[in-house]
Motif scaffolding. Structure first.
Motif, PDB file in Angstrom:
ATOM      1  N   SER A 225       0.833  -1.205   0.000  1.00 18.86           N
ATOM      2  CA  SER A 225       0.000   0.000   0.000  1.00 18.86           C
ATOM      3  C   SER A 225       0.870   1.258   0.000  1.00 18.86           C
ATOM      4  N   ARG A 226       1.960   1.233   0.759  1.00 16.11           N
ATOM      5  CA  ARG A 226       2.846   2.404   0.790  1.00 16.11           C
ATOM      6  C   ARG A 226       3.469   2.654  -0.578  1.00 16.11           C
ATOM      7  N   LEU A 227       4.007   1.578  -1.167  1.00 13.72           N
ATOM      8  CA  LEU A 227       4.624   1.730  -2.485  1.00 13.72           C
ATOM      9  C   LEU A 227       3.586   2.211  -3.507  1.00 13.72           C
ATOM     10  N   GLY A 228       2.410   1.590  -3.452  1.00 15.39           N
ATOM     11  CA  GLY A 228       1.360   1.949  -4.394  1.00 15.39           C
ATOM     12  C   GLY A 228       0.900   3.376  -4.210  1.00 15.39           C
ATOM     13  N   LEU A 229       0.759   3.793  -2.964  1.00 13.42           N
ATOM     14  CA  LEU A 229       0.314   5.163  -2.691  1.00 13.42           C
ATOM     15  C   LEU A 229       1.336   6.169  -3.212  1.00 13.42           C
ATOM     16  N   CYS A 230       2.608   5.872  -3.008  1.00 10.31           N
ATOM     17  CA  CYS A 230       3.643   6.797  -3.491  1.00 10.31           C
ATOM     18  C   CYS A 230       3.624   6.869  -5.020  1.00 10.31           C
ATOM     19  N   ALA A 231       3.546   5.717  -5.675  1.00  6.15           N
ATOM     20  CA  ALA A 231       3.533   5.721  -7.148  1.00  6.15           C
ATOM     21  C   ALA A 231       2.289   6.428  -7.678  1.00  6.15           C
TER      22      ALA A 231
ATOM     23  N   ILE B 149      -8.271  -6.434   7.684  1.00  5.95           N
ATOM     24  CA  ILE B 149      -8.787  -5.558   6.611  1.00  5.95           C
ATOM     25  C   ILE B 149      -7.873  -5.525   5.394  1.00  5.95           C
ATOM     26  N   TYR B 150      -6.670  -6.067   5.521  1.00  5.59           N
ATOM     27  CA  TYR B 150      -5.779  -6.124   4.351  1.00  5.59           C
ATOM     28  C   TYR B 150      -5.822  -7.486   3.662  1.00  5.59           C
ATOM     29  N   THR B 151      -6.776  -8.317   4.031  1.00  5.88           N
ATOM     30  CA  THR B 151      -6.827  -9.653   3.437  1.00  5.88           C
ATOM     31  C   THR B 151      -7.753  -9.707   2.222  1.00  5.88           C
ATOM     32  N   LEU B 152      -7.923  -8.594   1.566  1.00  2.00           N
ATOM     33  CA  LEU B 152      -8.676  -8.564   0.315  1.00  2.00           C
ATOM     34  C   LEU B 152      -7.764  -8.060  -0.791  1.00  2.00           C
ATOM     35  N   PRO B 153      -7.906  -8.599  -1.990  1.00  2.00           N
ATOM     36  CA  PRO B 153      -7.052  -8.123  -3.079  1.00  2.00           C
ATOM     37  C   PRO B 153      -7.202  -6.628  -3.362  1.00  2.00           C
ATOM     38  N   THR B 154      -8.355  -6.052  -3.014  1.00  2.00           N
ATOM     39  CA  THR B 154      -8.566  -4.622  -3.278  1.00  2.00           C
ATOM     40  C   THR B 154      -8.093  -3.720  -2.151  1.00  2.00           C
ATOM     41  N   SER B 155      -7.509  -4.299  -1.110  1.00  5.67           N
ATOM     42  CA  SER B 155      -7.149  -3.469   0.046  1.00  5.67           C
ATOM     43  C   SER B 155      -6.178  -2.350  -0.334  1.00  5.67           C
ATOM     44  N   VAL B 156      -5.198  -2.666  -1.167  1.00  2.00           N
ATOM     45  CA  VAL B 156      -4.221  -1.645  -1.555  1.00  2.00           C
ATOM     46  C   VAL B 156      -4.915  -0.509  -2.308  1.00  2.00           C
ATOM     47  N   ALA B 157      -5.715  -0.865  -3.303  1.00  2.00           N
ATOM     48  CA  ALA B 157      -6.415   0.165  -4.084  1.00  2.00           C
ATOM     49  C   ALA B 157      -7.388   0.933  -3.197  1.00  2.00           C
ATOM     50  N   GLY B 158      -8.035   0.247  -2.264  1.00  2.00           N
ATOM     51  CA  GLY B 158      -8.979   0.911  -1.365  1.00  2.00           C
ATOM     52  C   GLY B 158      -8.283   1.953  -0.499  1.00  2.00           C
ATOM     53  N   GLU B 159      -7.133   1.584   0.058  1.00  2.97           N
ATOM     54  CA  GLU B 159      -6.387   2.544   0.881  1.00  2.97           C
ATOM     55  C   GLU B 159      -5.951   3.746   0.053  1.00  2.97           C
ATOM     56  N   ILE B 160      -5.507   3.491  -1.166  1.00  2.00           N
ATOM     57  CA  ILE B 160      -5.056   4.607  -2.011  1.00  2.00           C
ATOM     58  C   ILE B 160      -6.240   5.501  -2.375  1.00  2.00           C
TER      59      ILE B 160
END
Lengths: 212, 416
Positions: free
Chosen positions: A54-60, A113-124
């Motif tokens: 999520s951190r890497l994705g948010l930064c990108a 809450i991070y056990t879903l494939p969309t968790s990263v996109a959701g946080e971003i």
């Protein structure tokens, strides 16, 4: 049209913009929170709580959005689709291992809450205020072009004005900024060439930006 | 181009097939019951809606046990190049559980979504494109919208959508931790509701363009169900065999009942909180507006609503607020989750298939477990089945973790 490709990894981060200003810089460490948060145009309260992906994705995603200037316009609906090599397997293992280690009665909500494939996109989406579609898409045969085409189709269907298409793992994140279905610009050729190893695309981008 | 669901099948805790689900909902008896699988775990509930006669390979997964039986009648019936969209949240999570409980770390890799996608393609002998689409509890409704988009844009003629999730210790413990589970069977839209009940289910739907759909009730069938003439394909069987199921369950319903038109949709995100819904219902309201806009219909034309209706206090309240925001007068609203529990990724597709049955039968089921509607749901949610008029327009909605929302407008198969 793919307007920008941003990347973020431990060594460096940057953006390639066809016909625009491309650049790359050394990455601040995640522990340097102030430097990291300076990359993000909105206040993010929970950066330290986010998973590595999520951190890497948010930064990108932040770098891509800032490069396009899309969020300077109001009433734009921007969506995000994401992809990873293995869903959220690492997070699933982490949650369940912790639950078992804790006596198999009570898990930890902030891991669950991070056990879903969309968790990263959701946080971003929350961090950057992205209110368009949010979904995880995985196509192993052509992960990058499929992601880009999927994002283009969402724009063409009127589901969003612009889309971010994020590919990430625990080492790096790539984010495409897409605003229309027209135009197979040269980035598509790069995506097609990098299907089997998205890390190759980052190396190509680094080379292209350094030559620009 | 009009897009329709040509064929479908499902399994829920009521049993195998849409008839079992439909009759269960109309009968008003819940399929939720106490389970003893997690008895010693001390969770906040012991209730779940599980498939009673499911035989699970101890080395396999619960979802593949469902899908093996559900999809077997389709083997050899589909064009091998039919694209497949798999929709799940945690899929074969059994492998992650076993990898940790039994100390076999290598097993966890079997739980990757693309592995399950490959298993399903192999089972169905498919060689076309394959994709996993996941968006929390809106996963399968979102997958249906993306299948419809591919067809509407002319990229594909037919897409098979498969959805599944099972009741597992992994998921049960997580929702218990979040204090989301109700100690008794869930009561969506009830004033006394206080949590959801987990359920398990699997379903598939063949989404096609309506010019192909017109062929479904006759032979030869749709190209998606037809072997091509390419020399490397299996020999073409007798055309009358195309739609004849090996298991009669595949086409239990008359063909007319399987026609449901996908008229429009909207997918949005709240961008407010990972687990709590937007209390202003902004995201779902926008999704409903987008669905109406794409379908070129007005919200007051909606005849009934197949709601997400988890029975949590805030999620149901958010949905009712969204309906009130967007639809001028109350319409019959129902949730299937009082009957079959919250089936996670499969929930949306189940709702779509139940809405399709409601359209063809002219009646909207009541919400199982509803006794006294919440004040916000009065005149919307009902305790008895409600009749609907001709050419009804259905709205199906889902929301999930990450603030995702999906709204889909559905009509009769020939309704463009």
């Amino acid at each position: 049209m793919i307007r920008a490709v941003a990347w973020y990894c431990a060594q460096d981060y940057g953006v390639f913009m066809p016909g625009g200003r491309s650049w790359q810089k050394p990455s601040p460490a995640f522990s340097a929170t102030a430097d990291i948060l300076a990359l993000i145009d909105r206040p993010v309260k929970y950066f330290g709580r986010l998973t590595t992906e999520s951190r890497l994705g948010l930064c990108a995603a932040s770098v891509a959005l800032r490069a396009t200037g899309w969020q300077e316009s109001t009433n734009r609906e921007i969506g995000i689709i994401s992809s990873t090599p293995d869903g959220c397997l690492r997070d699933n293992r982490e949650y369940f291992q912790d639950y078992v280690d804790s006596g198999r009665t009570l898990g930890r909500g902030n891991l669950f809450i991070y056990t879903l494939p969309t968790s990263v996109a959701g946080e971003i989406a929350i961090a950057l205020g992205l209110v368009g579609p949010c979904m995880f898409v995985q196509d192993d045969a052509r992960p990058l072009t499929s992601l880009a085409r999927h994002a283009q189709r969402l724009v063409a269907d009127g589901e969003a004005d612009q889309m971010l298409a994020l590919w990430s793992d625990s080492r790096f994140a790539l984010c495409l900024a897409i605003d229309s279905i027209e135009g197979d610009n040269p980035i598509f050729a790069l995506l097609a060439d990098s299907q089997s190893a998205p890390s190759q695309l980052i190396r190509d981008l680094q080379t292209m930006v350094s030559k620009a | 181009m009009n897009v329709v669901i040509a064929q479908s099948d499902l399994v829920t805790a009521y049993g195998w097939g849409i008839d079992a689900l439909w009759n269960g909902l109309l009968g008003g008896e819940t399929a939720i019951a106490a389970i003893d699988r997690f008895a010693e775990r001390g969770f906040t509930s012991d209730q779940a809606a599980v498939i009673p006669d499911l035989e699970v390979d101890p080395n396999g997964s619960r979802v593949m046990a469902m899908l093996n039986r559900l999809l077997t009648p389709l083997i050899g019936k589909l064009d091998p190049m039919t694209p497949l969209i798999l929709s799940t949240t945690v899929g074969e999570i059994d492998y992650v559980e076993r990898s940790i409980l039994q100390g076999h770390a290598e097993l966890a890799a079997e739980a990757r979504p693309q592995v399950m996608l490959a298993r399903i393609k192999a089972l169905l002998q498919l060689r076309g494109a394959g994709m996993v689409i996941s968006s929390a509890c809106a996963s399968s409704s979102m997958a249906v919208t993306q299948a419809a988009s591919l067809i509407r844009r002319g990229d594909e003629k037919a897409v098979l959508v498969v959805a599944c999730d099972a009741v597992s210790e992994f998921v049960y413990s997580g929702f218990s931790t979040l204090h989301s589970l109700c100690a008794a069977p869930a009561r969506p839209f009830d004033e006394s509701r206080n949590g959801l009940t987990l359920g398990e289910a699997a379903a598939w739907a063949l989404v096609v363009s309506d010019d192909l759909q017109s062929d479904v009730s006759t032979t030869p069938p749709t190209p998606a169900l037809r072997y091509s003439e390419e020399p490397d394909r299996p020999p073409k069987p007798d055309s009358s065999d195309y739609l004849r199921p090996r298991d009669p369950g595949i086409l239990k319903s008359p063909p007319r009942e399987s026609k449901t038109s996908i008229l429009g949709w909207g997918n949005t995100t709240d961008a407010t909180h990972m687990t709590a819904p937007d209390r202003n219902a902004g995201g779902l309201s926008r999704a409903i507006g987008k669905a109406c806009s794409m379908a070129k219909r007005q919200a007051d034309e909606i005849s009934f609503i197949a709601a997400h209706g988890t029975a949590t206090i805030y999620s149901d309240a958010m949905e009712m607020l969204a309906f009130g925001n967007t639809i001028p007068k109350p319409k019959p609203v129902f949730s299937i989750k009082g009957g079959v529990g919250h089936t996670l990724a499969t929930a949306g597709l189940l709702q779509i298939l139940v809405a399709g049955r409601a359209i063809s039968r002219g009646v909207v089921p009541a919400t199982v477990g509803l006794r006294s509607p919440d004040p916000a749901a009065i005149d919307w949610a009902h305790t008895m089945p409600a009749p609907i008029g001709r050419a009804p327009l259905a709205l199906s909605t889902n929301s999930g973790f990450g603030g995702v929302n999906t709204a889909i407008l559905l009509g009769e198969g020939n309704q463009a």
